[in-house]
Design a protein around this motif. Structure first.
Motif, short mmCIF file in Angstrom:
data_model
loop_
_atom_site.label_atom_id
_atom_site.label_comp_id
_atom_site.label_asym_id
_atom_site.label_seq_id
_atom_site.Cartn_x
_atom_site.Cartn_y
_atom_site.Cartn_z
N ASP A 82 -14.50 -5.40 112.60
CA ASP A 82 -13.55 -6.15 113.41
C ASP A 82 -13.03 -7.35 112.63
N ARG A 133 -4.17 -3.50 108.39
CA ARG A 133 -5.55 -3.03 108.36
C ARG A 133 -5.77 -1.95 109.40
N GLN A 134 -5.21 -2.12 110.58
CA GLN A 134 -5.38 -1.13 111.63
C GLN A 134 -4.67 0.18 111.29
N GLY A 136 -6.55 1.41 107.63
CA GLY A 136 -8.01 1.44 107.56
C GLY A 136 -8.50 0.89 106.24
#
Length: 307
Positions: free
Chosen positions: A38, A100-101, A104
């Motif tokens: 996270d 990033r989401q 990945g």
């Protein structure tokens, strides 16, 4: 002494913990602090940062403009012609959290693959509604802007900004090159034949005009020459008439001399004339005969003696 033995490991552990909690962000990078996957912190300004040691990790991403060269793809144009096209794009990460989401742990390499897929879909979509002349011309900025608009819209979901897209290659497929070159060669030969025919026609017109002008100039020159010659002959005759009118006997004398010169030239011709003819008036006397007077006949030759 025993206390020092226990204090040194503690100091070492504290030092390692402090060093593990520090990280440095280069001015060419952006950083994310992750805790168990996270995002806990975003560091986009160059400098020193802090994180929880052993629990949080730091991931770095490029803050510079990156380039992408797409793979060549075949597209079908509006005129059912096929072209091999590739493009070059420039992009930059604008939202590291969304980036990033989207990618990945793949980072920039994964983003390159996703952007290549976006452009591979956008290029046929735009060029499929364009003609070959428009695609192959130098003025194809409108087409590239349409591709850029699609890439920006799709790239925003990845957290990147596509800055520019340029078509770098627009070639015919290998199997169509020979036929296309043959057709282009035939068209150029036809245009050359037309130009030669038009040139020959123009040359013929120029030659005809020049010949006509030569005839006109020659005719005018001959006419002017005849006029000048006639005027000169008239002037000569006037002068001769005035000169001969001053002395008619001299005129008759010179006319006779000219006649003698013309008639008595040596050659193969013979002239038979009566000796008493007026033609020989000036040969038999040193003066001209009186008007109306017949010259005296010449004496007859003596007979030859008998043998």
């Amino acid at each position: 002494m025993m206390r020092a033995i226990y204090i040194l490991p503690v100091i070492f552990v504290i030092l390692v913990a402090v060093l593990s909690s520090l990280f440095i962000v280069d001015e060419r990078k952006k950083a994310l602090v992750l805790q168990f996957g996270d995002v806990k912190q975003v560091k986009e300004v160059a400098g020193l940062g802090f994180k929880v040691p052993f629990i949080q990790d730091v991931v770095y991403y490029e803050d510079r403009i990156l380039g992408l060269q797409t793979a060549p793809i075949e597209v079908t144009l509006l005129s059912d012609r096929r072209l091999v096209v590739d493009a070059f794009a420039r992009w930059r990460i604008t939202d590291v959290v969304a980036f990033r989401q989207a990618v990945g742990g793949g980072g920039e390499d994964r983003a390159q693959v996703l952007l290549n897929n976006i452009l591979t879909q956008a290029i046929p979509e735009v060029l499929g509604n364009a003609t070959q002349d428009r695609v192959l011309s130098q003025d194809r900025n409108a087409l590239m802007n349409q591709i850029l608009t699609i890439a920006k819209r799709e790239g925003a979901a990845l957290g990147v900004d596509v800055i520019d897209v340029r078509l770098t290659r627009t070639d015919l497929p290998e199997q169509n090159l020979a036929a296309t070159f043959a057709r282009m060669r035939a068209e150029r030969e036809r245009e050359a034949a037309d130009e030669i025919a038009r040139g020959g026609e123009a040359a013929q017109r120029v030659r005809a005009s020049a010949d006509r002008e030569v005839v006109e100039l020659t005719s005018d020159a001959r006419r002017q020459a005849d006029v000048v010659r006639g005027e000169a002959d008239a002037e000569r005759n006037r002068i001769l008439a005035e000169a001969y009118g001053l002395d008619p006997e001299f005129f008759a004398f010179t006319r006779s001399l000219l006649a003698y010169e013309t008639a008595l030239k040596g050659g193969n011709s013979s002239i038979v004339l009566n000796p008493d003819s007026t033609f020989f008036d000036y040969l038999g006397s040193d003066t001209a005969p009186v008007s109306g007077e017949v010259p005296a006949p010449a004496p007859a030759p003596a007979p030859a003696p008998a043998p």
